[in-house]
Every structure is written in C-alpha cells, then in structure tokens.
Design an enzyme around this catalytic site. Structure first.
Site, mmCIF file in Angstrom:
data_model
loop_
_atom_site.group_PDB
_atom_site.id
_atom_site.type_symbol
_atom_site.label_atom_id
_atom_site.label_comp_id
_atom_site.label_asym_id
_atom_site.label_seq_id
_atom_site.Cartn_x
_atom_site.Cartn_y
_atom_site.Cartn_z
ATOM 1 N N CYS A 113 32.277 -2.583 52.642
ATOM 2 C CA CYS A 113 33.541 -3.339 52.668
ATOM 3 C C CYS A 113 33.481 -4.559 53.581
ATOM 4 O O CYS A 113 34.217 -5.525 53.385
ATOM 5 C CB CYS A 113 34.694 -2.446 53.123
ATOM 6 S SG CYS A 113 34.825 -0.972 52.124
ATOM 7 N N HIS A 257 40.441 -7.153 54.188
ATOM 8 C CA HIS A 257 39.831 -6.418 53.080
ATOM 9 C C HIS A 257 40.917 -5.568 52.428
ATOM 10 O O HIS A 257 41.686 -4.898 53.115
ATOM 11 C CB HIS A 257 38.695 -5.536 53.614
ATOM 12 C CG HIS A 257 38.287 -4.450 52.668
ATOM 13 N ND1 HIS A 257 37.950 -4.709 51.356
ATOM 14 C CD2 HIS A 257 38.196 -3.111 52.835
ATOM 15 C CE1 HIS A 257 37.646 -3.568 50.766
ATOM 16 N NE2 HIS A 257 37.791 -2.586 51.631
ATOM 17 N N ASN A 287 40.604 -1.720 45.180
ATOM 18 C CA ASN A 287 39.659 -2.013 46.269
ATOM 19 C C ASN A 287 38.331 -2.440 45.638
ATOM 20 O O ASN A 287 37.662 -1.641 44.999
ATOM 21 C CB ASN A 287 39.514 -0.741 47.113
ATOM 22 C CG ASN A 287 38.525 -0.887 48.258
ATOM 23 O OD1 ASN A 287 37.639 -1.722 48.230
ATOM 24 N ND2 ASN A 287 38.673 -0.032 49.262
HETATM 25 O O1 UT7 Z 1 37.470 0.490 51.984
HETATM 26 C C1 UT7 Z 1 37.794 1.752 52.492
HETATM 27 C C2 UT7 Z 1 38.172 2.598 51.317
HETATM 28 N N1 UT7 Z 1 38.959 3.723 51.602
HETATM 29 C C3 UT7 Z 1 40.258 3.706 51.913
HETATM 30 O O2 UT7 Z 1 40.861 2.715 52.139
HETATM 31 C C4 UT7 Z 1 40.937 5.034 51.922
HETATM 32 C C5 UT7 Z 1 41.771 5.321 53.122
HETATM 33 N N2 UT7 Z 1 42.510 6.548 52.856
HETATM 34 C C6 UT7 Z 1 43.647 6.572 52.160
HETATM 35 O O3 UT7 Z 1 44.167 5.554 51.799
HETATM 36 C C7 UT7 Z 1 44.262 7.904 51.859
HETATM 37 O O4 UT7 Z 1 43.649 8.889 52.643
HETATM 38 C C8 UT7 Z 1 44.171 8.270 50.359
HETATM 39 C C9 UT7 Z 1 45.022 7.297 49.530
HETATM 40 C C10 UT7 Z 1 42.747 8.243 49.862
HETATM 41 C C11 UT7 Z 1 44.733 9.658 50.174
HETATM 42 O O5 UT7 Z 1 46.059 9.720 50.661
HETATM 43 P P1 UT7 Z 1 46.506 10.918 51.593
HETATM 44 O O6 UT7 Z 1 47.926 10.723 51.861
HETATM 45 O O7 UT7 Z 1 45.560 11.000 52.757
HETATM 46 O O8 UT7 Z 1 46.325 12.135 50.616
HETATM 47 P P2 UT7 Z 1 45.479 13.467 50.814
HETATM 48 O O9 UT7 Z 1 44.036 13.182 50.698
HETATM 49 O O10 UT7 Z 1 45.985 14.181 52.032
HETATM 50 O O11 UT7 Z 1 45.927 14.263 49.555
HETATM 51 C C12 UT7 Z 1 47.281 14.652 49.392
HETATM 52 C C13 UT7 Z 1 47.365 15.409 48.077
HETATM 53 C C14 UT7 Z 1 46.287 16.467 47.915
HETATM 54 O O12 UT7 Z 1 46.877 17.594 47.256
HETATM 55 P P3 UT7 Z 1 47.360 18.892 48.103
HETATM 56 O O13 UT7 Z 1 46.099 19.392 48.750
HETATM 57 O O14 UT7 Z 1 48.366 18.381 49.089
HETATM 58 O O15 UT7 Z 1 47.900 19.780 47.043
HETATM 59 C C15 UT7 Z 1 45.283 15.832 47.000
HETATM 60 O O16 UT7 Z 1 44.567 16.763 46.237
HETATM 61 O O17 UT7 Z 1 47.182 14.491 46.994
HETATM 62 C C16 UT7 Z 1 46.170 15.000 46.108
HETATM 63 N N3 UT7 Z 1 45.486 13.876 45.486
HETATM 64 C C17 UT7 Z 1 45.919 13.299 44.352
HETATM 65 N N4 UT7 Z 1 46.971 13.576 43.541
HETATM 66 C C18 UT7 Z 1 47.144 12.765 42.485
HETATM 67 C C19 UT7 Z 1 44.375 13.240 45.913
HETATM 68 N N5 UT7 Z 1 44.086 12.230 45.072
HETATM 69 C C20 UT7 Z 1 45.031 12.242 44.101
HETATM 70 C C21 UT7 Z 1 45.265 11.472 42.945
HETATM 71 N N6 UT7 Z 1 46.338 11.770 42.178
HETATM 72 N N7 UT7 Z 1 44.494 10.421 42.606
#
Ligand code: UT7
Length: 330
Positions: A113, A257, A287
């Site tokens: 990134c 970014h 992204n």
């Molecule tokens: O250049 C760097 C690239 N990376 C980033 O910028 C990522 C930085 N991280 C984030 O932006 C966030 O951590 C994410 C957007 C990736 C995830 O958001 P979060 O609020 O941290 O969600 P989480 O990983 O805690 O997941 C919450 C729930 C989970 O379900 P349970 O366990 O609560 O039942 C996941 O399984 O959301 C679920 N989940 C989804 N549901 C629908 C994870 N991905 C998805 C999805 N659609 N695509």
C-alpha cells in the site's frame, strides 16, 4: 541541491465495474455490510489477460502527455506493485518494452500500500541529486486474480480492486515540489496482511495442497490493520509537517491511501482537519493498494482541487507493516 516536482499525473481504470450487488451473488455478504464497514460501493476488475504492467503503461502514457513530454523523455522507471505480471521479473521491464523506451533502468518496489510513496521517494532522490531529469513512477495492481471470492475470503475480497496511477517527476527550484518523504516499516507484523504462496521458503514454491488450502490468496487480520493504520497515518503526516515547520492548518489537501473509508474518517478526526481537506474516492474503486494514491492524486488535479502553491500531503499505511508520507508544495 535542486528540487523535484511532479510534472504530470495519469490513471487507468479497467472498464468492468463490479458492484457490491454482484459480490452478493458470489459469497455470503450484503451491500449494507460492505458500505457500512468500508464505504466501498463498487470496484473495477480487469478482463483476463491484463497485467499490472498494462494498467501501468496506460496510466504512464496519460502522465507523460500531461507533463508535456513524449515517452522517449523518460530516463528511469519505478514500478510499485504487490501484483506483478509474473513472480519475476518485475513489471517495470514490461513498461520499458511496451512504451518502446531505450534500455533505461526499471526498478520494482515491493512495499504494497505504501509502494507508490516509497517509489516517489526514489524518484525524488534521483532527481534532486541530478541523476535523472524525468523519472516515471507507477503504482498499479491487478488484485482481482488473487482474491478468494468464496465466503471464506469475504473479509478481504470485498475491499480490493484493480487500477493504475502514474506520475512524472522532474527538476524544480530548491524548496519547491516534493519537500520531504518519510518511510517506515515494522516487520513483526508482516503476517497480518500477506499472501503466503508461491514462496521461496517452500519447496516446491507452490503445490496443489497449498492451492487447496487457499494459501495463494491474501489473508488479513483486519482489526490489527485498522488499529495500526489509525495510529500511523496521523503520526507520519505530523512527522512530515514538523520536518517542514508546518502545522495541520498549512495543509491544503491530504491524499491518503484509500484503504477503507472508516480509516480515512478516523485519520481526519485524529488530525483535526475539515473532512473536505481529506480526499476520498474509495466508493468508486475500492482499495487499489499501490495504485490508490496516484489515482487519487490524478483525480484531484483533474478536478482542480490542487492549485499552484498548495501544500499537499500524500500518506499511506499497509502490509509489512509499512507506512509513509510525502509533503509537496505544488
Ligand atoms: O490497505 C490496508 C488494507 N486493509 C484494510 O484497510 C482493512 C482494515 N480493517 C477493516 O477495515 C475492518 O477490520 C474490516 C472492514 C476488514 C472488517 O470490519 P470489522 O468491523 O473489523 O469486522 P470483523 O472482522 O470484526 O467482522 C464482523 C463480522 C464477522 O461476523 P461475526 O463473527 O460477528 O458473526 C465477520 O464474519 O462481519 C463478518 N464479515 C462479513 N459479513 C458480511 C466479515 N466480512 C464480511 C463480509 N460480508 N464481506
């Protein structure tokens, strides 16, 4: 020592738009989840057979034209990508060939990134030192061929898109153009956001077992990335301002970014700058890793959001972890 400035910018986005609705037909996700957590509404995917170098060349041609140059004026290529056309050689050499350039040097940068800002720092140093007068810096990615489009990979795959951006760096008066660049890394977090295979520590580097275990597709600890990103972005922007005796009130625009809209919003709040001074286009492209900063920069220039004399801060955080900023007097 002379200064170094950006003479022209360009971008290349594949024509195929992939909406959140389309992703819901491939995996268990929802348009609402993606928009709420990331701000992304659509992204672009290439057609089969298109490599990062193809997007890079297209963006480069636009940047060369904007700079009022012709390809033969380019003396060195820096290509930032985590998705090179091949495992090796890097994509820079394909750009050299496709632009029909003489046997100039071509260097690939592998810092994900932050790749564009790392690459820009190389161009800045070469131009300031008088090695070259016109350096082409590209950030381009084809993410779509490396995403796990099943529900198991949904936390990563909904975030990423394909695209390319480019700039030409050339000389200017001292104290103008790129004022300073700040580069950091912290390898203890290397496995928080990575692709494990193919890898030279494996023999063979890739196998059916590895593919069955989906080790050739990216994995991410999203929470960890989020926590570190929201700390490092403001830190490295403040570092750039301090180096140049400026404060956040001197900033005309911040181009971060495009990792995730929530990260951008958290950074805006931490810096205490008005939201309109922090550029975002993630809803259209997702992204695009090394491509996101030069694509955003090109859109800012095109929209007239950057004028001569403006103070522009580029900043990035990502896999490695690496983070970086560049402060520019336009
Ligand atoms: O250049 C760097 C690239 N990376 C980033 O910028 C990522 C930085 N991280 C984030 O932006 C966030 O951590 C994410 C957007 C990736 C995830 O958001 P979060 O609020 O941290 O969600 P989480 O990983 O805690 O997941 C919450 C729930 C989970 O379900 P349970 O366990 O609560 O039942 C996941 O399984 O959301 C679920 N989940 C989804 N549901 C629908 C994870 N991905 C998805 C999805 N659609 N695509």
């Amino acid at each position: 020592m002379r200064g170094a400035r950006i003479l022209g910018t360009g971008r290349a986005l594949p024509s195929r738009v992939v909406t959140n609705a389309e992703l819901t037909t491939m995996m268990d996700t929802s348009e609402e989840w993606i928009v709420q957590r990331t701000g992304i509404r659509e992204r672009r995917f290439v057609d089969p057979g298109t490599g990062a170098s193809d997007l890079g060349v297209q963006a480069a041609r636009a940047a060369i034209e904007r700079a009022g140059l012709v390809p033969q004026d380019i003396q060195f290529i820096v290509f930032a990508t985590l998705s090179p056309d091949l495992f090796f050689p890097g994509s820079g050499v394909f750009v050299q060939e496709k632009l029909g350039l003489d046997t100039i040097g071509a260097l690939d940068v592998r810092t994900q990134c932050t790749g564009f800002i790392y690459g820009l720092s190389v161009a800045e140093a070469y131009v300031k030192a008088g090695f070259y007068d016109h350096v082409l810096v590209i950030g381009a990615e084809v993410q779509s061929t490396g995403l796990d489009m099943s529900t198991a990979g949904r936390d990563v795959s909904v975030l990423f898109g394909d695209g390319g951006g480019a700039v030409i760096v050339g000389p200017t008066e001292p104290g103008k153009g790129i004022l300073s660049t700040h580069l950091h890394s912290e390898g203890k977090y290397a496995r928080e956001l990575m692709v494990e295979a193919p890898a030279s520590i494996e023999n063979p580097r890739i196998s059916k077992e590895m593919i069955d275990a989906r080790r050739h597709l990216g994995t991410m600890n999203g929470r960890s990335v989020f926590i570190h990103a929201t700390r490092r972005f403001p830190e490295v922007i403040r570092e750039a301002l301090a180096e140049n005796g400026m404060t956040v009130s001197d900033l005309s625009i911040v181009i971060p970014h495009q990792a995730n809209l929530r990260i951008t919003q958290a950074v805006t709040k931490a810096l205490g700058v008005p939201a309109e001074k922090v550029f975002s286009n993630i809803e259209k492209y997702g992204n695009t890793t090394a491509a996101s900063v030069p694509i955003a920069l090109d859109e800012c220039v095109e929209q007239g959001r950057i004028r001569e004399g403006d103070v522009v801060c580029l900043a990035a955080f990502g896999s490695g972890f690496t983070w970086a900023s560049s402060l520019i007097r336009w």
